[in-house]
Design an enzyme around this catalytic site. Sequence first.
Site, mmCIF file in Angstrom:
data_model
loop_
_atom_site.group_PDB
_atom_site.id
_atom_site.type_symbol
_atom_site.label_atom_id
_atom_site.label_comp_id
_atom_site.label_asym_id
_atom_site.label_seq_id
_atom_site.Cartn_x
_atom_site.Cartn_y
_atom_site.Cartn_z
ATOM 1 N N HIS A 166 38.421 38.857 68.715
ATOM 2 C CA HIS A 166 36.950 38.923 68.733
ATOM 3 C C HIS A 166 36.365 37.659 68.110
ATOM 4 O O HIS A 166 36.197 37.563 66.899
ATOM 5 C CB HIS A 166 36.483 40.173 67.972
ATOM 6 C CG HIS A 166 35.026 40.478 68.157
ATOM 7 N ND1 HIS A 166 34.558 41.701 68.582
ATOM 8 C CD2 HIS A 166 33.909 39.716 67.989
ATOM 9 C CE1 HIS A 166 33.245 41.679 68.657
ATOM 10 N NE2 HIS A 166 32.819 40.488 68.294
ATOM 11 N N ASP A 172 29.874 30.482 71.122
ATOM 12 C CA ASP A 172 28.659 29.811 70.618
ATOM 13 C C ASP A 172 28.507 29.916 69.103
ATOM 14 O O ASP A 172 27.896 29.042 68.486
ATOM 15 C CB ASP A 172 27.398 30.311 71.341
ATOM 16 C CG ASP A 172 27.295 31.816 71.421
ATOM 17 O OD1 ASP A 172 28.224 32.494 70.944
ATOM 18 O OD2 ASP A 172 26.286 32.323 71.948
ATOM 19 N N GLY A 220 24.797 41.855 71.856
ATOM 20 C CA GLY A 220 23.350 41.886 71.646
ATOM 21 C C GLY A 220 22.940 43.110 70.845
ATOM 22 O O GLY A 220 23.775 43.735 70.188
ATOM 23 N N HIS A 280 30.741 45.826 72.098
ATOM 24 C CA HIS A 280 30.162 45.809 70.748
ATOM 25 C C HIS A 280 29.484 47.162 70.524
ATOM 26 O O HIS A 280 28.528 47.488 71.244
ATOM 27 C CB HIS A 280 29.091 44.725 70.638
ATOM 28 C CG HIS A 280 29.621 43.351 70.424
ATOM 29 N ND1 HIS A 280 30.166 42.606 71.424
ATOM 30 C CD2 HIS A 280 29.669 42.583 69.297
ATOM 31 C CE1 HIS A 280 30.542 41.431 70.930
ATOM 32 N NE2 HIS A 280 30.255 41.384 69.648
ATOM 33 N N GLU A 331 27.868 48.965 65.260
ATOM 34 C CA GLU A 331 27.612 47.879 64.304
ATOM 35 C C GLU A 331 26.293 48.137 63.570
ATOM 36 O O GLU A 331 25.985 47.478 62.596
ATOM 37 C CB GLU A 331 27.559 46.541 65.073
ATOM 38 C CG GLU A 331 27.736 45.304 64.219
ATOM 39 C CD GLU A 331 27.646 44.014 65.036
ATOM 40 O OE1 GLU A 331 27.390 44.085 66.255
ATOM 41 O OE2 GLU A 331 27.823 42.934 64.454
ATOM 42 N N ASP A 343 34.698 36.976 64.344
ATOM 43 C CA ASP A 343 33.403 37.130 65.020
ATOM 44 C C ASP A 343 32.788 35.757 65.306
ATOM 45 O O ASP A 343 32.817 35.299 66.434
ATOM 46 C CB ASP A 343 32.437 38.003 64.195
ATOM 47 C CG ASP A 343 31.380 38.679 65.058
ATOM 48 O OD1 ASP A 343 31.520 38.662 66.290
ATOM 49 O OD2 ASP A 343 30.415 39.236 64.496
HETATM 50 ZN ZN LIG Z 1 30.797 39.982 68.102
#
Ligand SMILES: [Zn+2]
Length: 333
Positions: free
Chosen positions: A16, A20, A168, A195, A198, A275
């Site tokens: 994971h 960017d 997102g 995802h 979270e 991450d």
């Molecule tokens: Zn992530």
Amino acid sequence: MLNQETIQALPKVELHCHLDGSIQMATLEKLAKKENLPLAELKKAVAPKKCHDLKEYLASFDVVLPLLQSAENLQLAAYDLVEQAVRDNICYLEIRFAPLLHQKKGLAVPQIIQAVLTGIQAAQKEHEIHVNLLISAMRHHEEAANLELINSIKQLQADAVVGFDFAGDEQQVGNENIKNCTDSALAAGLKLTLHSGECGCPHNVVEAIHLGATRIGHGVAIKDSPDAMVQCKKNQTLLELCPTSNIQTNAISDWSEYPLRFFLKEGINCCINTDNRTVSQTNLVNEYSLLVKHCQLSFAEMKQLNLNAIEGSFAEEKVKQAVIEKIMTSYHN
Ligand SMILES: [Zn+2]
């Protein structure tokens, strides 16, 4: 006892990691100069140590994305990230990114994905590492755009594109809204990691499993839901934990609350990831070092976490077996 040198030297697996959010500062500076972006702006690419919520954390990507709108820059970024993984002694890596965020200057999806693959391949020629690519759809994008994205991936037929993800704000667009896309991704032969969990929403993890996800990005919210824990255990769903990021986004309030020990005790299948290396100012060696410090992670547990990662990875069987063998021969006392 696991010390930094041992952690550094051991082969590792990471599943994971966002392209960017993980371009090192020196490369970002190079790209900023090239694109005439004031260097002072780049400070914003690092998120505050403690964000109010996930939304504040995600704001750090706004400064980086304008730098990733050409094939050449995407290629450089991908090359840069693989080199960082090599420094962490990662032998198998899955990079993810969202092609639809890289179309500001008119690049088409196949060009975007191809540019990232070219960067990855160039780095793989120089280093002993196997890298695959996951494509992220964004939750705030229209369903039609995400379906078109999946269609483009299908047409590209790139062996290294192995999985599909949604990233997102999951509070805005939950997993109950993405079934058409996840069905289409599965039909295209892509494996699914989403995802979820979270933002204190364990039901999103359960929903992700129903959609066919075999892995969950983060998933830490299940710690408060016995039902979600049962679902994860029953399906052997792999949670991609990202400790520094989870604390930074307030998914977990602080280290004393980090559920790794609890998950290990309860038999929850999980693995460790960064991450976003730059946004979170971390790397994989650092993540394991923090777990030794705050969660008393042992050598045997680190070995198991890496085996969990490769077994749950979207690599082909031959690659999995080679990495498992490498872990088995390298992790001995
Ligand atoms: Zn992530």
